[in-house]
Design an enzyme around this catalytic site. Structure first.
Site, mmCIF file in Angstrom:
data_model
loop_
_atom_site.group_PDB
_atom_site.id
_atom_site.type_symbol
_atom_site.label_atom_id
_atom_site.label_comp_id
_atom_site.label_asym_id
_atom_site.label_seq_id
_atom_site.Cartn_x
_atom_site.Cartn_y
_atom_site.Cartn_z
ATOM 1 N N HIS A 45 -23.368 4.664 28.302
ATOM 2 C CA HIS A 45 -21.954 4.814 27.947
ATOM 3 C C HIS A 45 -21.082 3.780 28.670
ATOM 4 O O HIS A 45 -20.375 2.996 28.055
ATOM 5 C CB HIS A 45 -21.449 6.210 28.350
ATOM 6 C CG HIS A 45 -22.186 7.366 27.772
ATOM 7 N ND1 HIS A 45 -22.174 7.696 26.439
ATOM 8 C CD2 HIS A 45 -22.952 8.308 28.378
ATOM 9 C CE1 HIS A 45 -22.886 8.793 26.238
ATOM 10 N NE2 HIS A 45 -23.387 9.184 27.388
HETATM 11 O O1 RIB Z 1 -19.229 11.045 28.251
HETATM 12 C C1 RIB Z 1 -19.764 10.012 29.028
HETATM 13 C C2 RIB Z 1 -18.873 9.705 30.180
HETATM 14 O O2 RIB Z 1 -18.751 10.855 31.012
HETATM 15 C C3 RIB Z 1 -19.433 8.604 31.102
HETATM 16 O O3 RIB Z 1 -18.367 7.896 31.667
HETATM 17 C C4 RIB Z 1 -20.172 9.374 32.167
HETATM 18 O O4 RIB Z 1 -20.209 8.671 33.415
HETATM 19 C C5 RIB Z 1 -19.305 10.592 32.293
HETATM 20 O O5 RIB Z 1 -18.265 10.286 33.196
#
Ligand code: RIB
Ligand code: CA
Length: 311
Positions: free
Chosen positions: A241
């Site tokens: 992500h």
């Molecule tokens: O949904 C994914 C996000 O939420 C990413 O930034 C992960 O690190 C969590 O913070």
């Protein structure tokens, strides 16, 4: 000499935040100016200590870290320790940093740095948007002082990852997200689950990283922070992500975007949901060249043992 892109990363380090930091540190085109931290995956003391430890482990001891928000603007804290573990790094044991945080707190650091270099800096937010909402509150000119804002957050045409409707970074502080995503930044790109869930670190790359030995600290970092996910959870891959948000700032051609207004739902069963809501200028990503991104990620971090790629 290539013109490097000056970045500020706003993080809640976390497993994929650590990978995003590694990508920013190792990308020649990136100039990591500072990192600001906040509560998100775990508490802010932990996310700050993790950020310092990761940067020091990567040799980026010159990158200042500024501690930020300890809780959402108006709601009780919600964490993601169920995935990132209570230490926030999936159980990875990194040496604690011996250096401290910068004098000013996260929001103040964002305002100070953007004001000192108007129109130059790209801010990449990969945690809840609390720090940025506070910074906007104290400096209304921030949206035009920043060259670009990239946000990892939201789920537009896919289910959420915390509830069926909401992605974690938005769900953790929907009030902050609503303020940020309704503000007219010079350029705002939202990198949501629609594209980040198309990008994942395969088990094979993790195994290769783990076999590269102590001479490759970045490979060891990847191996250690992802170990729990692959070994104890038996996952086939770990979503990238936050690294994709960094890549979106450095190589925007990786993404396909549509410009729209964005609505954040703040109440009820769909709290934290994000929706395209009519005409607007928010660049919401709906497609990604996942193969090219993974190749750039693995080559930039020298995980594949091949020559250095570059974003
Ligand atoms: O949904 C994914 C996000 O939420 C990413 O930034 C992960 O690190 C969590 O913070
Ligand atoms: Ca994060």
């Amino acid at each position: 000499m290539i013109d490097r892109i000056p970045l500020i990363l706003d993080v809640d380090t976390g497993i994929d935040d650590a990978l995003a930091l590694a990508l920013a540190v190792h990308t020649p085109a990136a100039e990591l100016i500072a990192v600001t931290t906040l509560a998100g995956n775990v508490g802010v003391e932990r996310t700050t200590a993790n950020t310092l430890a990761v940067l020091d482990w990567l040799g980026a001891t010159d990158v200042p870290v500024h501690r930020g928000a300890s809780r959402p603007l108006a709601r009780a804290p919600r964490d993601a320790a169920y995935f990132h573990d209570v230490d926030g790094l999936g159980g990875a044991k990194l040496p604690s940093s011996r250096r401290g945080v910068g004098a000013d707190r996260g929001p103040a650091a964002i305002v100070r740095l953007a004001s000192a270099r108007p129109g130059e800096l790209t801010l990449v937010c990969v945690g809840p948007l609390t720090n940025l909402a506070i910074a906007l509150n104290v400096e209304p000119a921030l949206p035009t002082l920043l060259r670009e804002l990239v946000v990892m957050g939201g789920a537009f045409n896919v289910p959420g990852n915390v509830t069926p409707h909401a992605e974690f970074n938005i769900f953790a502080d929907p009030d902050a997200a609503a303020q940020v995503l309704s503000t007219a930044f010079t350029r705002l790109t939202v990198v949501g689950l629609d594209v980040t869930q198309e990008t994942a670190l395969p088990r094979s790359v993790w195994e290769a990283a783990g076999s590269m030995g102590t001479a490759h600290p970045t490979a060891r970092l990847v191996a250690e922070v992802c170990r729990q996910a692959f070994v104890e959870r038996g996952l086939a891959s770990v979503y990238l992500h936050d690294p994709l948000a960094v890549a979106a700032a450095l190589a925007p051609s990786l993404l396909l975007v549509e410009e729209t207004a964005v609505e954040v739902l703040r109440e009820g069963t769909e709290e934290g949901a994000t929706r395209a809501s009519g005409a607007g200028s928010v660049r919401v990503a709906h497609g990604v060249d996942a193969e090219r991104f993974l190749q750039l990620f693995t080559e930039t971090l020298s995980l594949s043992g091949s020559t250095k790629g570059s974003l």
